[in-house]
Write an enzyme that holds these catalytic residues in place. Sequence first.
Site, PDB file in Angstrom:
ATOM      1  N   HIS A 136      -0.419  11.969  -2.762  1.00 27.28           N
ATOM      2  CA  HIS A 136      -0.332  10.594  -3.287  1.00 27.28           C
ATOM      3  C   HIS A 136      -1.696   9.909  -3.316  1.00 27.28           C
ATOM      4  O   HIS A 136      -1.868   8.886  -3.953  1.00 27.28           O
ATOM      5  CB  HIS A 136       0.638   9.784  -2.436  1.00 27.28           C
ATOM      6  CG  HIS A 136       0.100   9.519  -1.062  1.00 27.28           C
ATOM      7  ND1 HIS A 136       0.000  10.508  -0.100  1.00 27.28           N
ATOM      8  CD2 HIS A 136      -0.407   8.407  -0.502  1.00 27.28           C
ATOM      9  CE1 HIS A 136      -0.533   9.990   0.987  1.00 27.28           C
ATOM     10  NE2 HIS A 136      -0.790   8.722   0.779  1.00 27.28           N
ATOM     11  N   ASP A 137      -2.666  10.468  -2.572  1.00 28.13           N
ATOM     12  CA  ASP A 137      -3.976   9.838  -2.492  1.00 28.13           C
ATOM     13  C   ASP A 137      -4.933  10.415  -3.530  1.00 28.13           C
ATOM     14  O   ASP A 137      -4.641  11.393  -4.203  1.00 28.13           O
ATOM     15  CB  ASP A 137      -4.543   9.992  -1.071  1.00 28.13           C
ATOM     16  CG  ASP A 137      -4.002   8.916  -0.144  1.00 28.13           C
ATOM     17  OD1 ASP A 137      -3.699   7.808  -0.634  1.00 28.13           O
ATOM     18  OD2 ASP A 137      -3.881   9.172   1.068  1.00 28.13           O
ATOM     19  N   ARG A 171      -4.423   4.824  -7.922  1.00 28.00           N
ATOM     20  CA  ARG A 171      -3.716   5.980  -7.352  1.00 28.00           C
ATOM     21  C   ARG A 171      -2.281   6.038  -7.864  1.00 28.00           C
ATOM     22  O   ARG A 171      -1.640   7.079  -7.839  1.00 28.00           O
ATOM     23  CB  ARG A 171      -3.715   5.919  -5.816  1.00 28.00           C
ATOM     24  CG  ARG A 171      -5.076   6.158  -5.200  1.00 28.00           C
ATOM     25  CD  ARG A 171      -5.041   6.020  -3.694  1.00 28.00           C
ATOM     26  NE  ARG A 171      -4.666   4.677  -3.278  1.00 28.00           N
ATOM     27  CZ  ARG A 171      -4.487   4.308  -2.009  1.00 28.00           C
ATOM     28  NH1 ARG A 171      -4.633   5.190  -1.033  1.00 28.00           N
ATOM     29  NH2 ARG A 171      -4.148   3.064  -1.705  1.00 28.00           N
ATOM     30  N   GLU A 224      -3.439  13.090   9.830  1.00 34.17           N
ATOM     31  CA  GLU A 224      -3.943  12.895   8.463  1.00 34.17           C
ATOM     32  C   GLU A 224      -5.404  12.440   8.544  1.00 34.17           C
ATOM     33  O   GLU A 224      -5.726  11.271   8.336  1.00 34.17           O
ATOM     34  CB  GLU A 224      -3.086  11.863   7.721  1.00 34.17           C
ATOM     35  CG  GLU A 224      -3.441  11.735   6.251  1.00 34.17           C
ATOM     36  CD  GLU A 224      -4.163  10.449   5.866  1.00 34.17           C
ATOM     37  OE1 GLU A 224      -4.714  10.400   4.774  1.00 34.17           O
ATOM     38  OE2 GLU A 224      -4.182   9.496   6.680  1.00 34.17           O
ATOM     39  N   HIS A 268      -2.437   0.591  11.813  1.00 35.04           N
ATOM     40  CA  HIS A 268      -2.313  -0.829  11.473  1.00 35.04           C
ATOM     41  C   HIS A 268      -0.865  -1.209  11.200  1.00 35.04           C
ATOM     42  O   HIS A 268      -0.007  -0.341  11.029  1.00 35.04           O
ATOM     43  CB  HIS A 268      -3.160  -1.152  10.240  1.00 35.04           C
ATOM     44  CG  HIS A 268      -3.051  -0.112   9.162  1.00 35.04           C
ATOM     45  ND1 HIS A 268      -4.015   0.846   8.943  1.00 35.04           N
ATOM     46  CD2 HIS A 268      -2.078   0.163   8.257  1.00 35.04           C
ATOM     47  CE1 HIS A 268      -3.653   1.637   7.947  1.00 35.04           C
ATOM     48  NE2 HIS A 268      -2.476   1.246   7.526  1.00 35.04           N
ATOM     49  N   ASP A 308       0.835  -1.197   0.000  1.00 39.64           N
ATOM     50  CA  ASP A 308       0.000   0.000   0.000  1.00 39.64           C
ATOM     51  C   ASP A 308       0.879   1.261   0.000  1.00 39.64           C
ATOM     52  O   ASP A 308       0.704   2.166   0.808  1.00 39.64           O
ATOM     53  CB  ASP A 308      -0.958  -0.006   1.213  1.00 39.64           C
ATOM     54  CG  ASP A 308      -1.967   1.150   1.156  1.00 39.64           C
ATOM     55  OD1 ASP A 308      -2.215   1.674   0.056  1.00 39.64           O
ATOM     56  OD2 ASP A 308      -2.486   1.535   2.218  1.00 39.64           O
ATOM     57  N   ASP A 365      -0.611   8.846  10.316  1.00 38.91           N
ATOM     58  CA  ASP A 365      -1.458   8.314   9.252  1.00 38.91           C
ATOM     59  C   ASP A 365      -2.787   7.819   9.826  1.00 38.91           C
ATOM     60  O   ASP A 365      -2.825   7.140  10.858  1.00 38.91           O
ATOM     61  CB  ASP A 365      -0.705   7.148   8.581  1.00 38.91           C
ATOM     62  CG  ASP A 365      -1.462   6.591   7.397  1.00 38.91           C
ATOM     63  OD1 ASP A 365      -1.697   7.355   6.444  1.00 38.91           O
ATOM     64  OD2 ASP A 365      -1.839   5.401   7.436  1.00 38.91           O
ATOM     65  N   ARG A 397       3.814  12.887  10.508  1.00 39.98           N
ATOM     66  CA  ARG A 397       2.497  12.705   9.886  1.00 39.98           C
ATOM     67  C   ARG A 397       1.866  11.463  10.499  1.00 39.98           C
ATOM     68  O   ARG A 397       2.372  10.349  10.339  1.00 39.98           O
ATOM     69  CB  ARG A 397       2.643  12.534   8.375  1.00 39.98           C
ATOM     70  CG  ARG A 397       1.315  12.325   7.634  1.00 39.98           C
ATOM     71  CD  ARG A 397       1.626  12.049   6.168  1.00 39.98           C
ATOM     72  NE  ARG A 397       0.467  11.926   5.314  1.00 39.98           N
ATOM     73  CZ  ARG A 397      -0.239  10.809   5.155  1.00 39.98           C
ATOM     74  NH1 ARG A 397       0.055   9.720   5.825  1.00 39.98           N
ATOM     75  NH2 ARG A 397      -1.261  10.787   4.315  1.00 39.98           N
ATOM     76  N   GLN A 428      -3.433  -5.346   5.878  1.00 40.11           N
ATOM     77  CA  GLN A 428      -3.160  -4.311   6.901  1.00 40.11           C
ATOM     78  C   GLN A 428      -4.036  -4.604   8.120  1.00 40.11           C
ATOM     79  O   GLN A 428      -5.252  -4.407   8.071  1.00 40.11           O
ATOM     80  CB  GLN A 428      -3.466  -2.917   6.326  1.00 40.11           C
ATOM     81  CG  GLN A 428      -2.434  -2.458   5.301  1.00 40.11           C
ATOM     82  CD  GLN A 428      -2.897  -1.273   4.463  1.00 40.11           C
ATOM     83  OE1 GLN A 428      -3.976  -1.295   3.885  1.00 40.11           O
ATOM     84  NE2 GLN A 428      -2.065  -0.243   4.385  1.00 40.11           N
TER      85      GLN A 428
HETATM   86  C1  GLC Z   1      -3.630   6.994   4.514  1.00 38.15           C
HETATM   87  C2  GLC Z   1      -2.660   7.054   3.345  1.00 38.15           C
HETATM   88  C3  GLC Z   1      -3.143   6.141   2.261  1.00 38.15           C
HETATM   89  C4  GLC Z   1      -3.224   4.734   2.789  1.00 38.15           C
HETATM   90  C5  GLC Z   1      -4.074   4.683   4.068  1.00 38.15           C
HETATM   91  C6  GLC Z   1      -3.913   3.379   4.779  1.00 38.15           C
HETATM   92  O1  GLC Z   1      -4.863   7.487   4.193  1.00 38.15           O
HETATM   93  O2  GLC Z   1      -2.538   8.368   2.908  1.00 38.15           O
HETATM   94  O3  GLC Z   1      -2.298   6.188   1.142  1.00 38.15           O
HETATM   95  O4  GLC Z   1      -3.766   3.879   1.822  1.00 38.15           O
HETATM   96  O5  GLC Z   1      -3.699   5.680   4.991  1.00 38.15           O
HETATM   97  O6  GLC Z   1      -2.692   3.320   5.457  1.00 38.15           O
END
Ligand code: GLC
Length: 649
Positions: free
Chosen positions: A394-395, A519, A325, A183, A140, A283, A281, A251
């Site tokens: 990136h998303d 993506r 995030e 995760h 991922d 996540d 950051r 995950q």
């Molecule tokens: C966050 C990341 C994304 C990822 C998700 C799961 O949103 O920006 O790219 O798939 O977390 O870790």
Amino acid sequence: MYDFSLHNRINKYCEQHKLDIGKADQLFYTRFIANTSSIHDLYMELYGQHPNCEKGFDELIQTIIKAHTERSSSQKKEDAIKEKKGHWFLSNEITGMSLYVDRFCGGLNKLAGKLDYFTKLGINFLHLMPVFESPAGESDGGYAVSDFRKVDERFGSLNDLQLLQQKMQAEKMYLMVDIVLNHTSQRHEWAEKAKKGDPVYQDYFYMYDNRVLPDKFDQAMPDIFPENSPGNFTYVKECEKWVMTVFHNYQWDLNYTNPAVFNAMLDTIFFYANLGVDILRIDAPAFTWKQLGTTCQNLPQAHTLLRLIKQCVQAAAPGMALLGEAIVAPKEIMKYFGTDQYTGRECDFAYNATQMALQWDALATGDTRVMLAAQQDLLQKPFGTSWITYTRCHDDIGLGYDDSMISAAGFNAYEHRKFLKNYYAGNHPGSPATGALFSVNPKTQDARISGTLASLCGLEKAIENKDADEIDISIRKILLMQAQSFFIGGIPMLFYGDEAGHTNDYSYLNDPAKNYDNRWMHRPIIDWKKNEKINEKNTVEEKIFSATQRLISLRKKLPVVADLKNLTWLSPHNIHVTGFLREYNNEKLYCLFNFSNKASYITWYAFKEHGKIPKELYEYWSEKKYRVGPDHEYFVMEPYSFCLLEAGG
Ligand code: GLC
């Protein structure tokens, strides 16, 4: 409030372990004692009922002390410099770039050799997409971590990362990395032990013997990746159990109701802090707490967890700021800055995902009313906190703002979103965009959007059609989008490749580990030969690069755009144009953005509604001066243009 018994508990702990933290570092000791009550209260909110509560709290104290003891003198010096500056990260002088180390330049050691490129562009803050170990076929993009402390060999070694950090610090550049809090990869040591049947590690995850509870959870939990990973649980054949997997099936969601998980992850956070990370950051923080019968997103305990992390970090590594995030609805996003007594004491940063999506909305419709309808909520951000502002990352782009905002602008929410999705996927007749729909939910038809900044702005199609006018228009759109995110307040974060107009990269389709996730089309592998064109006058690359460079350098010269809660939206005078006023000391900067494909007219009255009326305006982008005219005359803006007008006279 000060609590003597907690103070005593820390002193006793130190005596037992022959540590004199007060003598070693008076400032740390003071910060720690000052935060202990909050830390304890927050910890008890989460773990007060847990059988290992007391043991866990002792371990927490130990984790904080260890973190500070291991913090290098150079990092402590940085902490002191930042503390002296005050809210160092609100500055207008920081501009970031987010990049995949391997796709950008191959590896961490090569990145150290690319610092000149960033300096040339004006970037002084790097977000390295996850570099810690993550299994190649199921990573991922690095967000499925199998070892939080080992740099993946694809990128280099921990030593390479440390060398890069030192080089960046010497050049006064800031560093951001991710802590993937929610995760681990199913290949992480804890997951492997759980698979083997170890109950201690099974309790690190949400594991169930049968489908009874998973089915109940699933009823209220939405699917994050409905196309390629539907449902929220995965069967683990090794131990014949079901494990919670909100994102991909590889995950595994960590179980934060277990204090051992919290302590282990806090220790990892400190490991990153002590590598010299300036902004961490966090996540997917919206997902960390799960409760049956809820969506398992944005729960109050997820906020408590962040607050607890913040108070601990503030004690042991005060120079590291936290970015949550949370890509959630506008009202929910605000809560990540903290509420009530924790206002401004949770995350220092959040992504301004609402504004980002609204800019894409305005670009497609040429109408800025939805954007304006959302601002009331976003202006609630507390002083001392800030946004990461961006146009692409990136998303995917989610159109997650409220239906009420769309209705307030007079549109039907369902039809409006349908139009936007079709427009950017290139399905709408006449749409110049080349993107794709991401994660279409077959039940709700919900979808998000993939594509690079350039392709979504029409550059890919225009180049394909060799249409010089369209190329020009797409460049105007790119700069309009960037300019608004650069001047709205917060740290602008470019996504690598966008500075040189890279269009979608379809090579991911040949990689079975990536082709199920579109993506990757907007995560380009940089072709440095093509990138060389930034140095060739009048190429597309040069035009975009030099304009981006100029925008960054302008921003650095204008302290008025630091994020000091100093933004007022101008009342609307033309639906195609949004504008805001940035004010600081006696400086006033009017920032206007025309999302129309035609020239737009703004009455001069628009500049007379806020305080002293300026006589003239200096426009930084065109370097022209204007005399403010009478109300029935107009300031004219070109199609897809922006103006940065300083009030004078
Ligand atoms: C966050 C990341 C994304 C990822 C998700 C799961 O949103 O920006 O790219 O798939 O977390 O870790």
